[in-house]
Design a protein around this motif. Structure first.
Motif, PDB file in Angstrom:
ATOM      1  N   ARG A 211       0.818  -1.221   0.000  1.00 49.95           N
ATOM      2  CA  ARG A 211       0.000   0.000   0.000  1.00 49.95           C
ATOM      3  C   ARG A 211       0.851   1.270   0.000  1.00 49.95           C
ATOM      4  N   TYR A 212       2.087   1.193   0.468  1.00 51.31           N
ATOM      5  CA  TYR A 212       2.914   2.390   0.528  1.00 51.31           C
ATOM      6  C   TYR A 212       3.737   2.618  -0.749  1.00 51.31           C
ATOM      7  N   LEU A 213       3.635   1.732  -1.708  1.00 47.28           N
ATOM      8  CA  LEU A 213       4.377   1.939  -2.955  1.00 47.28           C
ATOM      9  C   LEU A 213       3.641   2.945  -3.833  1.00 47.28           C
ATOM     10  N   PRO A 214       4.391   3.776  -4.582  1.00 56.16           N
ATOM     11  CA  PRO A 214       3.731   4.649  -5.562  1.00 56.16           C
ATOM     12  C   PRO A 214       3.024   3.790  -6.622  1.00 56.16           C
ATOM     13  N   LEU A 215       1.933   4.350  -7.170  1.00 53.29           N
ATOM     14  CA  LEU A 215       1.109   3.584  -8.112  1.00 53.29           C
ATOM     15  C   LEU A 215       1.924   2.970  -9.248  1.00 53.29           C
ATOM     16  N   GLY A 216       2.820   3.752  -9.819  1.00 56.05           N
ATOM     17  CA  GLY A 216       3.607   3.254 -10.955  1.00 56.05           C
ATOM     18  C   GLY A 216       4.426   2.017 -10.572  1.00 56.05           C
ATOM     19  N   TRP A 217       4.970   2.013  -9.371  1.00 58.87           N
ATOM     20  CA  TRP A 217       5.750   0.876  -8.895  1.00 58.87           C
ATOM     21  C   TRP A 217       4.860  -0.336  -8.704  1.00 58.87           C
ATOM     22  N   LYS A 218       3.673  -0.067  -8.111  1.00 57.71           N
ATOM     23  CA  LYS A 218       2.723  -1.158  -7.893  1.00 57.71           C
ATOM     24  C   LYS A 218       2.398  -1.844  -9.206  1.00 57.71           C
ATOM     25  N   GLN A 219       2.163  -1.009 -10.246  1.00 58.59           N
ATOM     26  CA  GLN A 219       1.759  -1.579 -11.520  1.00 58.59           C
ATOM     27  C   GLN A 219       2.888  -2.407 -12.131  1.00 58.59           C
ATOM     28  N   LYS A 220       4.117  -1.940 -11.982  1.00 64.50           N
ATOM     29  CA  LYS A 220       5.259  -2.704 -12.504  1.00 64.50           C
ATOM     30  C   LYS A 220       5.402  -4.020 -11.753  1.00 64.50           C
ATOM     31  N   LEU A 221       5.232  -3.948 -10.426  1.00 59.12           N
ATOM     32  CA  LEU A 221       5.339  -5.156  -9.618  1.00 59.12           C
ATOM     33  C   LEU A 221       4.208  -6.120  -9.974  1.00 59.12           C
ATOM     34  N   ALA A 222       3.006  -5.558 -10.136  1.00 61.11           N
ATOM     35  CA  ALA A 222       1.846  -6.401 -10.454  1.00 61.11           C
ATOM     36  C   ALA A 222       2.057  -7.130 -11.773  1.00 61.11           C
ATOM     37  N   PHE A 223       2.616  -6.420 -12.749  1.00 66.28           N
ATOM     38  CA  PHE A 223       2.862  -7.055 -14.038  1.00 66.28           C
ATOM     39  C   PHE A 223       3.890  -8.177 -13.887  1.00 66.28           C
ATOM     40  N   SER A 224       4.958  -7.910 -13.143  1.00 65.37           N
ATOM     41  CA  SER A 224       5.998  -8.923 -12.949  1.00 65.37           C
ATOM     42  C   SER A 224       5.433 -10.152 -12.241  1.00 65.37           C
ATOM     43  N   VAL A 225       4.545  -9.915 -11.267  1.00 65.03           N
ATOM     44  CA  VAL A 225       3.942 -11.030 -10.541  1.00 65.03           C
ATOM     45  C   VAL A 225       2.998 -11.811 -11.466  1.00 65.03           C
ATOM     46  N   ALA A 226       2.307 -11.090 -12.341  1.00 70.22           N
ATOM     47  CA  ALA A 226       1.361 -11.752 -13.256  1.00 70.22           C
ATOM     48  C   ALA A 226       2.076 -12.671 -14.248  1.00 70.22           C
ATOM     49  N   ILE A 227       3.358 -12.413 -14.496  1.00 66.86           N
ATOM     50  CA  ILE A 227       4.080 -13.286 -15.438  1.00 66.86           C
ATOM     51  C   ILE A 227       5.171 -14.100 -14.726  1.00 66.86           C
ATOM     52  N   LEU A 228       5.063 -14.181 -13.389  1.00 65.57           N
ATOM     53  CA  LEU A 228       6.058 -14.902 -12.579  1.00 65.57           C
ATOM     54  C   LEU A 228       6.185 -16.357 -13.023  1.00 65.57           C
ATOM     55  N   HIS A 229       5.054 -16.973 -13.366  1.00 65.97           N
ATOM     56  CA  HIS A 229       5.039 -18.395 -13.726  1.00 65.97           C
ATOM     57  C   HIS A 229       5.226 -18.587 -15.230  1.00 65.97           C
ATOM     58  N   THR A 230       5.777 -17.554 -15.914  1.00 66.02           N
ATOM     59  CA  THR A 230       5.972 -17.561 -17.375  1.00 66.02           C
ATOM     60  C   THR A 230       4.785 -18.185 -18.104  1.00 66.02           C
ATOM     61  N   PRO A 231       3.623 -17.524 -17.987  1.00 62.65           N
ATOM     62  CA  PRO A 231       2.450 -18.044 -18.687  1.00 62.65           C
ATOM     63  C   PRO A 231       2.599 -17.866 -20.195  1.00 62.65           C
ATOM     64  N   LYS A 232       1.797 -18.594 -20.956  1.00 63.86           N
ATOM     65  CA  LYS A 232       1.823 -18.402 -22.412  1.00 63.86           C
ATOM     66  C   LYS A 232       1.270 -17.033 -22.782  1.00 63.86           C
ATOM     67  N   ILE A 233       0.293 -16.586 -21.971  1.00 63.65           N
ATOM     68  CA  ILE A 233      -0.365 -15.314 -22.297  1.00 63.65           C
ATOM     69  C   ILE A 233      -0.690 -14.563 -21.014  1.00 63.65           C
ATOM     70  N   VAL A 234      -0.575 -13.242 -21.075  1.00 65.24           N
ATOM     71  CA  VAL A 234      -0.971 -12.432 -19.933  1.00 65.24           C
ATOM     72  C   VAL A 234      -2.056 -11.450 -20.383  1.00 65.24           C
ATOM     73  N   PHE A 235      -3.121 -11.369 -19.580  1.00 66.48           N
ATOM     74  CA  PHE A 235      -4.224 -10.441 -19.849  1.00 66.48           C
ATOM     75  C   PHE A 235      -4.039  -9.207 -18.978  1.00 66.48           C
ATOM     76  N   LEU A 236      -3.985  -8.042 -19.619  1.00 65.37           N
ATOM     77  CA  LEU A 236      -3.800  -6.783 -18.897  1.00 65.37           C
ATOM     78  C   LEU A 236      -5.028  -5.912 -19.138  1.00 65.37           C
ATOM     79  N   ASP A 237      -5.798  -5.664 -18.065  1.00 68.39           N
ATOM     80  CA  ASP A 237      -7.035  -4.900 -18.219  1.00 68.39           C
ATOM     81  C   ASP A 237      -6.797  -3.468 -17.736  1.00 68.39           C
ATOM     82  N   GLU A 238      -6.663  -2.553 -18.660  1.00 67.86           N
ATOM     83  CA  GLU A 238      -6.358  -1.141 -18.356  1.00 67.86           C
ATOM     84  C   GLU A 238      -5.214  -1.013 -17.353  1.00 67.86           C
ATOM     85  N   PRO A 239      -4.053  -1.524 -17.692  1.00 68.50           N
ATOM     86  CA  PRO A 239      -2.967  -1.567 -16.705  1.00 68.50           C
ATOM     87  C   PRO A 239      -2.363  -0.211 -16.393  1.00 68.50           C
TER      88      PRO A 239
END
Lengths: 246, 304
Positions: free
Chosen positions: A134-162
């Motif tokens: 909660r204390y991270l700036p929004l831009g950092w959160k979004q970068k972290l969220a993206f990295s976490v979303a592809i942590l398991h190297t999925p074939k495809i990642v869905f980004l909804d208004e990232p």
């Protein structure tokens, strides 16, 4: 070329209302695919079907190689997902979020530990290992969220208004992460209301009233609609919508 | 005294500013949300507060709407002090918060009646003010507000903010998450309200909306980076800016960044936008042309 998404006549009805109306398209491996449309055009419902969360009323197809009608649990395990509204747990620390999502996607403890170090290093986040999200700036959160979303190297990642609400520099850094992921072969399926971001996609589809009214590369779409920008293309198509937003 | 003020604010057609902030600061614990914000807005202006999430836009608007107290500094709305005269201010302003804040269990019409009643008026009495907006949702007036789509909630919230004919309208990110066509419609509505003499303070994270304001303040991390007309901001861009493109812009971007003569290079729609420290040098076979900076280029330059 393998198709990571291959759907035919995908349809979703809620009572008398047809939210998604017979859409068919393919997305190739490693492609950055922009999924555009006005509010209420049916994007969210379509994404829910592609992610295995919502059963189509009609139509069929595969996502990440799995059947969307019968193998939706396997689809969920083999895709990544991130939205602006929900991506990380604010009350958990950075490492705890990574640990949690790694576990959900079935990574082993050792893998999670390695990937955590690698991820924090790549993002230059080593100092934030123990910070509450909660204390991270929004831009950092979004970068972290993206990295976490592809942590398991999925074939495809869905980004909804990232990138909604992110500052212009962070927005570009985020897109450079998308380019980088795509260059590693991860297919990116992205929605946005920023029309300059539509230009960054290999191909773009535009939904109007539940149907896909146009699907092509930004260059081809601009030529076809005699438009200078994707913004013009979007306005020409979305203005035709008859469906009252409801 | 009067003369001095007039000359100071000559930009507003020798009128005193209707909104005036002096050195507003606010901290949440160790986080400085606002660091000495000073600006003023003339009557009938559309004033845009442009900046990303977390820049301080909501805190600033909540102070002006008399919902939050600053730690230091002062602010007035139509000459009324936001601390001492908060009750009077609330009668002359309309405030639309970023988050949906109507009663989800009341119908569209009940919500509007509620806000009208609080301000001692009726829908009928002020129907003219809201007609253009409200007529678009009137067919659904018996529907629960919670069951409306995003676009319709936004129109209802704006109707509720306007029902007492405010002189100053404060809109906190009204177009966030809204598609480009609906955003354009919303800005058309704002132009109509301006033509009725209403002063509008509006915040947005969309840089392209800056051009629709009379003047804008670019805000980042609690500080105002610059205040000017959109034309003034873009005219002050200090470098020669080039749009550069090739078949693979991402590869071109990585190549340009290795060149020490390149001051900045970033993606911007179908091209890259590039500034050089010295004379421009372009790799073989790329398309390039010099362009005028947009407000977004200026914002990036200020953050750079």
């Amino acid at each position: 070329m393998n198709n990571v998404i291959d759907v035919k006549q995908l349809t979703k009805r809620f009572g008398n209302f047809t939210a998604v109306d017979h859409i068919s398209f393919e997305v190739a491996e490693g492609e950055i695919f922009g999924f555009l449309g006005a509010n209420g055009a049916g994007k969210t419902t379509a994404i829910q079907m592609l992610c295995g969360i919502s059963k189509p009323s009609e139509g069929n197809g595969t996502v990440a190689g799995y059947d969307i009608l019968r193998e939706n649990e396997k689809i969920k395990r083999n895709i990544g997902y991130m939205s602006q509204r929900f991506s990380l747990y604010e009350d958990l620390k950075v490492w705890e979020n990574i640990r949690l999502f790694g576990g959900i996607y079935g990574l082993k403890d050792k893998e999670i530990a390695e990937k955590t170090d690698e991820l924090l290093h790549r993002l230059n986040f080593e100092g934030e290992h123990n910070s509450l999200v909660r204390y991270l700036p929004l831009g950092w959160k979004q970068k972290l969220a993206f990295s976490v979303a592809i942590l398991h190297t999925p074939k495809i990642v869905f980004l909804d208004e990232p990138t909604g609400g992110v500052d212009p520099i962070m927005r570009r850094q985020f897109w450079e992460m998308i380019f980088e992921a795509a260059s590693r072969g991860i297919t990116v399926f992205v929605t946005t209301h920023y029309m300059d971001e539509a230009e960054y996609c290999d191909r773009v589809s535009i939904m109007v009233d539940g149907r896909i009214d146009a699907l092509d590369s930004p260059q081809t779409l601009k030529k076809r609609f005699r438009a200078d920008t994707m913004n013009d293309v979007f306005h020409q198509l979305a203005k035709k919508a008859k469906r009252m937003e409801n | 005294m009067e003369a001095k003020n007039n000359s100071q604010f000559s930009i507003f057609n020798s009128q005193l500013p209707i909104v005036n902030c002096q050195s507003l600061s606010l901290a949440y614990g160790a986080v400085e949300a606002l660091k000495g914000i000073t600006f003023s807005v003339g009557k009938g202006e559309i004033f845009g507060l442009i900046g990303p999430d977390g820049a301080g836009k909501t805190s600033l608007f909540r102070i002006l709407a008399t919902l939050l107290l600053a730690d230091s500094g002062s602010a007035s709305m139509k000459g009324l002090d936001v601390v001492k005269d908060f009750k009077k201010i609330r009668r002359i302003i309309g405030y639309m918060p970023g988050r949906f804040s109507l009663y989800p269990d009341l119908s569209v019409e009940e919500n509007l009646t509620f806000f009208a009643t609080i301000f001692g008026t009726t829908i009928r009495e002020n129907y003219d003010t809201i007609r253009d907006i409200y007529k678009q949702i009137e067919p659904f007036k018996t529907r629960r507000a919670g069951a409306l789509s995003g676009g319709m909630k936004q129109k209802l919230a704006l109707s509720c903010a306007l029902i007492h004919k405010p002189e100053i309208l404060i809109l906190d990110e009204p177009t966030t998450g809204v598609d480009p066509v609906s955003r354009k419609e919303f800005w058309d509505i704002l132009k109509t309200l301006k033509s009725q003499g209403i002063t509008i303070l509006v915040s947005t994270a969309y840089m392209d909306e800056a051009g629709l304001c009379d003047r804008v303040a670019l805000i980042q991390q609690g500080s105002i980076l610059t205040i000017d007309t959109p034309q003034g901001i873009t005219a002050a861009y200090p470098h020669r800016l080039y749009a550069v493109s090739s078949a693979d812009n991402y590869q071109l971007l990585n190549e340009l960044r290795k060149n020490p003569e390149v001051r900045s290079a970033y993606i911007f729609g179908e091209a890259l936008h590039v500034c050089f420290s010295g004379e421009p040098i372009f790799p073989e076979g790329v398309d390039f042309n010099e362009i005028a900076a947009s407000v977004e280029d200026c914002f990036i330059e200020k953050l750079f």
